[in-house]
Design a protein around this motif. Structure first.
Motif, short mmCIF file in Angstrom:
data_model
loop_
_atom_site.label_atom_id
_atom_site.label_comp_id
_atom_site.label_asym_id
_atom_site.label_seq_id
_atom_site.Cartn_x
_atom_site.Cartn_y
_atom_site.Cartn_z
N ASN A 1 -2.86 -12.14 8.46
CA ASN A 1 -1.69 -11.44 7.92
C ASN A 1 -2.22 -10.55 6.79
OD1 ASN A 1 0.55 -11.24 5.75
ND2 ASN A 1 1.68 -12.04 7.49
N ASN A 2 -1.63 -9.36 6.64
CA ASN A 2 -2.11 -8.42 5.63
C ASN A 2 -1.97 -8.95 4.19
OD1 ASN A 2 -3.10 -6.30 7.25
ND2 ASN A 2 -1.04 -5.46 7.54
N THR A 3 -1.13 -9.94 3.97
CA THR A 3 -0.92 -10.47 2.61
C THR A 3 -1.18 -11.97 2.51
OG1 THR A 3 0.79 -8.80 2.22
CG2 THR A 3 0.80 -10.71 0.76
N LEU A 4 -0.81 -12.71 3.56
CA LEU A 4 -0.85 -14.18 3.50
C LEU A 4 -2.15 -14.71 4.08
CD1 LEU A 4 2.78 -14.76 4.83
CD2 LEU A 4 2.05 -14.78 2.43
N LEU B 1 0.83 -1.21 0.00
CA LEU B 1 0.00 0.00 0.00
C LEU B 1 0.86 1.26 0.00
CD1 LEU B 1 -2.79 1.41 0.37
CD2 LEU B 1 -2.50 1.07 2.85
N SER B 2 1.98 1.21 0.70
CA SER B 2 2.84 2.38 0.83
C SER B 2 3.50 2.73 -0.51
CB SER B 2 3.92 2.08 1.89
OG SER B 2 4.93 3.08 1.84
N ASP B 3 3.46 4.04 -0.84
CA ASP B 3 4.08 4.52 -2.08
C ASP B 3 5.48 5.03 -1.73
OD1 ASP B 3 4.95 5.89 -4.33
OD2 ASP B 3 2.94 6.64 -4.81
N PHE B 4 6.51 4.32 -2.20
CA PHE B 4 7.90 4.66 -1.86
C PHE B 4 8.28 6.05 -2.34
CE2 PHE B 4 9.54 -0.06 -1.75
CZ PHE B 4 8.68 -0.32 -0.69
N ARG B 5 7.48 6.61 -3.27
CA ARG B 5 7.80 7.97 -3.76
C ARG B 5 7.27 9.04 -2.81
NH1 ARG B 5 6.16 6.43 -10.03
NH2 ARG B 5 7.65 4.72 -10.15
N LEU C 1 10.64 -16.86 10.81
CA LEU C 1 9.19 -16.64 10.73
C LEU C 1 8.79 -15.23 11.16
CD1 LEU C 1 7.82 -20.15 11.83
CD2 LEU C 1 7.65 -19.11 9.56
N PRO C 2 9.34 -14.71 12.28
CA PRO C 2 9.02 -13.31 12.62
C PRO C 2 9.42 -12.33 11.50
CG PRO C 2 9.94 -14.43 14.52
CD PRO C 2 10.05 -15.40 13.37
N TYR C 3 10.53 -12.58 10.83
CA TYR C 3 10.92 -11.66 9.74
C TYR C 3 9.92 -11.76 8.58
CZ TYR C 3 13.77 -8.89 6.57
OH TYR C 3 14.20 -7.91 5.71
N GLY C 4 9.53 -12.98 8.23
CA GLY C 4 8.52 -13.15 7.18
C GLY C 4 7.22 -12.43 7.54
N SER C 5 6.84 -12.52 8.79
CA SER C 5 5.63 -11.83 9.24
C SER C 5 5.78 -10.32 9.07
CB SER C 5 5.35 -12.18 10.70
OG SER C 5 4.26 -11.46 11.19
N MET C 6 6.96 -9.79 9.37
CA MET C 6 7.21 -8.36 9.18
C MET C 6 7.08 -8.00 7.70
SD MET C 6 10.50 -8.22 11.75
CE MET C 6 11.27 -6.77 11.05
N VAL C 7 7.73 -8.78 6.85
CA VAL C 7 7.76 -8.49 5.41
C VAL C 7 6.34 -8.50 4.83
CG1 VAL C 7 8.45 -9.43 3.16
CG2 VAL C 7 10.12 -9.29 5.02
N PHE C 8 5.59 -9.56 5.09
CA PHE C 8 4.29 -9.71 4.42
C PHE C 8 3.21 -8.84 5.05
CE2 PHE C 8 6.58 -13.28 2.62
CZ PHE C 8 6.18 -13.20 1.28
N ASN C 9 3.28 -8.58 6.36
CA ASN C 9 2.34 -7.63 6.95
C ASN C 9 2.62 -6.21 6.47
OD1 ASN C 9 0.27 -8.88 8.69
ND2 ASN C 9 2.04 -9.73 9.78
N SER C 10 3.86 -5.91 6.15
CA SER C 10 4.21 -4.54 5.78
C SER C 10 3.71 -4.15 4.39
CB SER C 10 5.72 -4.33 5.85
OG SER C 10 6.36 -4.99 4.77
N PHE C 11 3.20 -5.11 3.62
CA PHE C 11 2.58 -4.75 2.33
C PHE C 11 1.19 -4.12 2.53
CE2 PHE C 11 5.32 -8.43 0.73
CZ PHE C 11 6.28 -7.59 0.17
N GLY C 12 0.64 -4.26 3.74
CA GLY C 12 -0.68 -3.69 4.04
C GLY C 12 -0.55 -2.34 4.71
#
Ligand code: OVV
Length: 401
Positions: A385-388, A74-78, A167-178
């Motif tokens: 999870n926001n993505t999974l 969701l976040s726009d890196f620009r 697993l905690p890192y994966g949770s950070m990565v995939f939740n951070s897409f939301g």
């Protein structure tokens, strides 16, 4: 005028695709979005959404219009700083993407990954033999997590200690897409030490000489990548390679327990195992969504999207679009499920899919030899999870052969 009309007639939805209610049972909402139109404005976030197979597929194929370098969340890196330095393969466009992708395409090709088959099969046999002795096991902790956490880091070539950070890192990565919601905040609670551990495993010095990680550094020696880029691609392995297969194997176990006649068909004919995993990916997609960002104004089904707008692609909704699939809500291991969108498609189509398929084939071949049926006794509990999409626990008493 046509374009004014199109703008006026854009379908609008108030749905929050990152709410607990949506994540618990997304399918009715997927249907509503598919029926609303080829593209829908989600007013809560000020973003577009696509849920039909055709439009999801077309957007993934058109990377010039629907780019990844502004982030695939969701976040726009620009507009706001990313939570970590962007991935140089996932969150990149050509020409950078072309160069990094070429290296991983070679290292993860079906022929290259097939070299791992004997090891992956042996580990699957050992694990399944142990679980059958137990008679009852948690499909998530004891199998869907335990197996990828053993074979994948071994294959990459990272040391055994500290793997509980993966697993905690994966949770950070995939939740951070939301959005920055409760799920994101929970995942980020211990972010500092987890990130530090991950990054400490990405250097040449931390990798075994014979693993997939070191193969990336060989591309530095061949002049294809810079040393720091190789480290970032090891980070991509550790970001994308665990949770995706954990959720995929968990969903596969769930489908076999929920539809026992389908499991019987696999046991009687193990040649169905490969296609069955594709059907699991279609029916219960472990990766539900990815975003793109428009690089220019574009018409989608008569609706005008502006430049620099976020587009949420519902891979899992495309997978059940009745315009594309017969009986989309039926789990059928005999169907031709290829063409599902769970691995994406186009230049960003999953580069690790041979590894995912190898893991599932090894596990389900071992299970088919030893397990007559799984009994879902209790209600499985979901892990949101926001993505999974997947499970926290799957209590599975099993009937051994
Ligand atoms: C496909 C995927 C998911 C998450 C992270 C990455 C890739 C990455 O490249 O870091």
């Amino acid at each position: 005028m046509a374009s004014d009309q199109a703008t006026l007639s854009r379908p609008v939805s108030t749905i929050d695709p990152f709410s607990h209610a949506f994540l618990h049972d997304p399918y009715p909402h997927h249907e509503a979005m598919r029926e609303a139109g080829p593209v829908v404005w989600l007013e809560q976030y000020g973003i577009w959404a696509m849920a039909r197979h055709q439009e999801v597929r077309d957007s993934l194929t058109d990377w010039q219009t629907f780019c990844s370098s502004a982030g695939v969340g969701l976040s726009d890196f620009r507009k706001e700083p990313p939570w970590r330095p962007p991935s140089i393969i996932l969150e990149a466009d050509p020409p950078l993407h072309t160069r990094t992708r070429a290296v991983l395409t070679r290292i993860l090709s079906p022929a290259a990954i097939n070299v791992l088959r004997t090891t992956f099969e042996r580990e699957a046999e050992l694990l399944v033999a142990r679980l059958v002795e137990q008679r009852e096991f948690d499909g998530v902790a004891d199998l869907a997590e335990a197996y990828p956490l053993k074979v994948f880091p071994d294959a990459v070539g990272i040391s055994g200690d500290g793997r509980e950070n993966l697993l905690p890192y994966g949770s950070m990565v995939f939740n951070s897409f939301g959005p920055r919601n409760d799920l994101f905040n929970q995942a980020m609670a211990n972010a500092g030490p987890v990130r530090e551990w991950i990054m400490s495993k990405c250097s040449r010095a931390a990798l075994a000489p014979d693993g997939l990680g070191m193969l990336i550094f060989r591309a530095v020696d061949a002049g294809e990548l810079a040393e720091d880029e190789a480290g970032m691609l090891v980070r991509s392995f550790l970001s994308a390679g665990i949770d995706t297969t954990v959720y995929g194997l968990g969903n596969a176990l769930y489908c076999m327990a929920r539809y026992p006649e389908q499991w019987t068909a696999l046991r009687e004919n193990p040649a169905l195992i490969r296609g069955a995993f594709e059907e699991v990916l279609r029916f219960e997609a472990p990766v539900q969504t990815f975003f793109r960002t428009t690089t220019k104004a574009v018409d989608v089904g008569g609706v005008r999207l502006g430049e620099g707008e976020k587009v949420l692609l519902f891979l899992a909704a495309a997978n059940r679009d009745p315009r594309r699939w017969d009986r989309p809500d039926t789990f059928d291991v005999r169907r031709r499920a290829t063409g599902h969108m769970t691995f994406g498609t186009g230049i960003h189509g999953c580069v690790g899919q041979a590894v995912a398929r190898l893991e599932s084939e090894a596990i389900f071949a071992a299970l088919a030899k030893r397990v007559v049926s799984f009994e879902l006794t209790g209600e499985p509990r979901r892990r949101l999870n926001n993505t999974l999409r997947g499970f926290d626990t799957l209590p599975l008493p099993l009937v051994p052969a």
